[in-house]
Design an enzyme around this catalytic site. Structure first.
Site, PDB file in Angstrom:
ATOM      1  N   SER A 316       0.789  -1.205   0.000  1.00  0.00           N
ATOM      2  CA  SER A 316       0.000   0.000   0.000  1.00  0.00           C
ATOM      3  C   SER A 316       0.837   1.278   0.000  1.00  0.00           C
ATOM      4  CB  SER A 316      -0.949  -0.064   1.196  1.00  0.00           C
ATOM      5  OG  SER A 316      -1.933   0.910   1.112  1.00  0.00           O
ATOM      6  N   ASP A 327      10.121   5.158 -10.161  1.00  0.00           N
ATOM      7  CA  ASP A 327       9.736   5.762 -11.442  1.00  0.00           C
ATOM      8  C   ASP A 327      10.620   6.946 -11.809  1.00  0.00           C
ATOM      9  OD1 ASP A 327       7.765   3.933 -11.845  1.00  0.00           O
ATOM     10  OD2 ASP A 327       6.078   5.343 -11.740  1.00  0.00           O
ATOM     11  N   LYS A 341      -1.080  -4.083  -3.063  1.00  0.00           N
ATOM     12  CA  LYS A 341      -2.379  -3.537  -2.663  1.00  0.00           C
ATOM     13  C   LYS A 341      -2.476  -2.112  -3.184  1.00  0.00           C
ATOM     14  CE  LYS A 341      -5.542  -2.473   1.090  1.00  0.00           C
ATOM     15  NZ  LYS A 341      -5.742  -1.068   0.706  1.00  0.00           N
TER      16      LYS A 341
END
Length: 421
Positions: A316, A327, A341
């Site tokens: 999460s 990224d 999740k």
């Protein structure tokens, strides 16, 4: 920190803890509770209405949601307990373990803000969609469960000899939690092997950040920061840890998110802003495709190299942070694939003192990756051997030391990053 009526959480399905303050959640006054006592059907309709307005899947898992409302309102309920069972039955049609109803006792026991003191064994669990198994997301650091050696992906087969097969998640939590000093036996399946764990429930005080400055032979000073949960006070503790590292002029950081099950959305965003200077950190997409983007705001605290440690218990909010850092090539992610999740829940109080957690959105990384069920795949995959895992299970004080194989790998990668810079 003020708790809003509907707090967004990125954390876990349920927690085997209790005694959590619920001030500000939005529980109604006694007249409202009396009304629901006399009209238990009203709670069924209230839950239906919330799902109808907010649920992330506009198809409602392919179910005729309006027809379901009529079906359940046509029934008669002699008391609120019958209505509660009807609500749970209705929600099962969504096939979403994260959308769940809690009776007043369960709702009071649910952990929303982990800055307080809890009681229990300290595990966070979910019900797997594919298997219906009750699975450990992760133990909370320095709790009876962690110290006993319970780990992420363990399957809870029995609680005090009672099988969990077919059992509702909240019912399992109710069996596990209890008064401090009392015992509970968990029968755990791990890689096909069955073992009993006898745990003594205890008061649990969670400090989300553990940090130190370490002098290493090859790297000189580095900052090691272990973040165990994205709680309300994690932001300030993380800020303090980074500022100490900058004051000591460390050459880089190891950010340890292993077995971190998540927590609050804003906490993950604020911590990401400490490392990322500009750009989008995470976006949330609801059922009509609306995007709520959270961006960096120029409040970065360090530009030093970072290695992030993750594992199957990193879920999460941990995936939001590690995914954003990955990224932007801001950090090298090391370890094993994370839990996966990628859903956001809104938790709210209902009219009679019960509660409802509703999946309202999914989140995407800056590059648009939907990591629900897929998780974050590390840049450097390092799976510990059973012997290496056992070292940490036997002595959790060795986590984040040279006795920790993944930590040693992180040091190696950080050394390469520092050399490049």
């Amino acid at each position: 920190m003020k708790i809003t009526k509907r707090r967004l959480i990125l954390g876990t399905t349920a927690l085997a803890v209790s005694s959590v303050a619920m001030t500000g959640i939005g529980l109604r006054v006694s007249q409202s509770q009396a009304f629901f006592e006399d009209s238990p059907k009203e709670i069924v309709d209230e839950v239906w209405q919330v799902i109808n307005r907010q649920y992330v899947d506009a198809t409602f898992n392919g179910e005729d949601w309006r027809g379901i409302r009529q079906e359940y309102l046509d029934k008669e309920y002699s008391d609120k307990e019958e209505a509660y069972e009807a609500v749970k039955e209705m929600l099962k049609k969504l096939n979403d373990p994260y959308t769940r109803f809690m009776n007043p006792e369960e709702f009071k026991s649910m952990q929303i803000d982990t800055s307080g003191e809890l009681t229990g064994v300290g595990i966070q669990i979910t019900k797997e969609e594919e298997t219906n198994n009750i699975v450990v997301i992760s133990p909370i650091e320095d709790t009876p469960a962690a110290e006993a050696g319970i780990i992420s992906k363990d399957i809870i087969r029995k609680v005090d000899g009672k099988s969990t097969e077919g059992m509702d998640l909240n019912d399992v939590v109710s069996l596990i939690r209890g008064k401090p000093g009392t015992q509970v036996k968990l029968t755990i399946e791990r890689e096909g092997n069955i073992r009993d764990y006898n745990l003594t429930r205890a008061k649990i005080e969670i400090h989300p950040v553990r940090a130190r400055i370490e002098n290493t032979p090859n790297l000189g000073k580095i900052g090691y920061i272990r973040l165990v949960q994205f709680s309300g006070n994690a932001v300030q503790e993380m800020k303090d840890a980074i500022e100490l590292g900058e004051k000591e002029n460390v050459n880089g950081y190891i950010l340890d998110l292993r077995s971190n099950p998540g927590g609050l959305l804003y906490s993950s965003v604020e911590i990401a802003r400490m490392f990322i200077d500009k750009g989008q950190i995470v976006s949330t997409v609801d059922r009509v495709g609306q995007v709520d983007a959270h961006n960096a705001n120029g409040s970065v605290l360090t530009n030093k190299p970072i290695v992030v440690l993750v594992d199957g218990g990193s879920a999460s909010a941990s995936e939001i942070l590690s995914g954003a850092l990955q990224d932007y090539d801001r950090a090298t992610v090391v370890g094993t694939q994370t839990f996966g999740k990628g859903l956001v829940q809104s938790v709210r109080g209902l009219g009679d003192g019960s509660g409802l957690a509703v999946t309202i959105a999914k989140y995407l990384t800056p590059k648009g990756r939907d990591i629900n069920k897929e998780g974050i795949v590390p840049d450097v995959v390092y799976e510990m051997t059973d012997a290496e895992k056992e070292v940490l299970i036997q002595d959790r004080d060795k986590i984040g030391t040279t006795e920790d194989a993944q930590y040693r790998k992180a040091l190696e990668i950080l050394s390469q990053q520092v050399a490049k810079k």
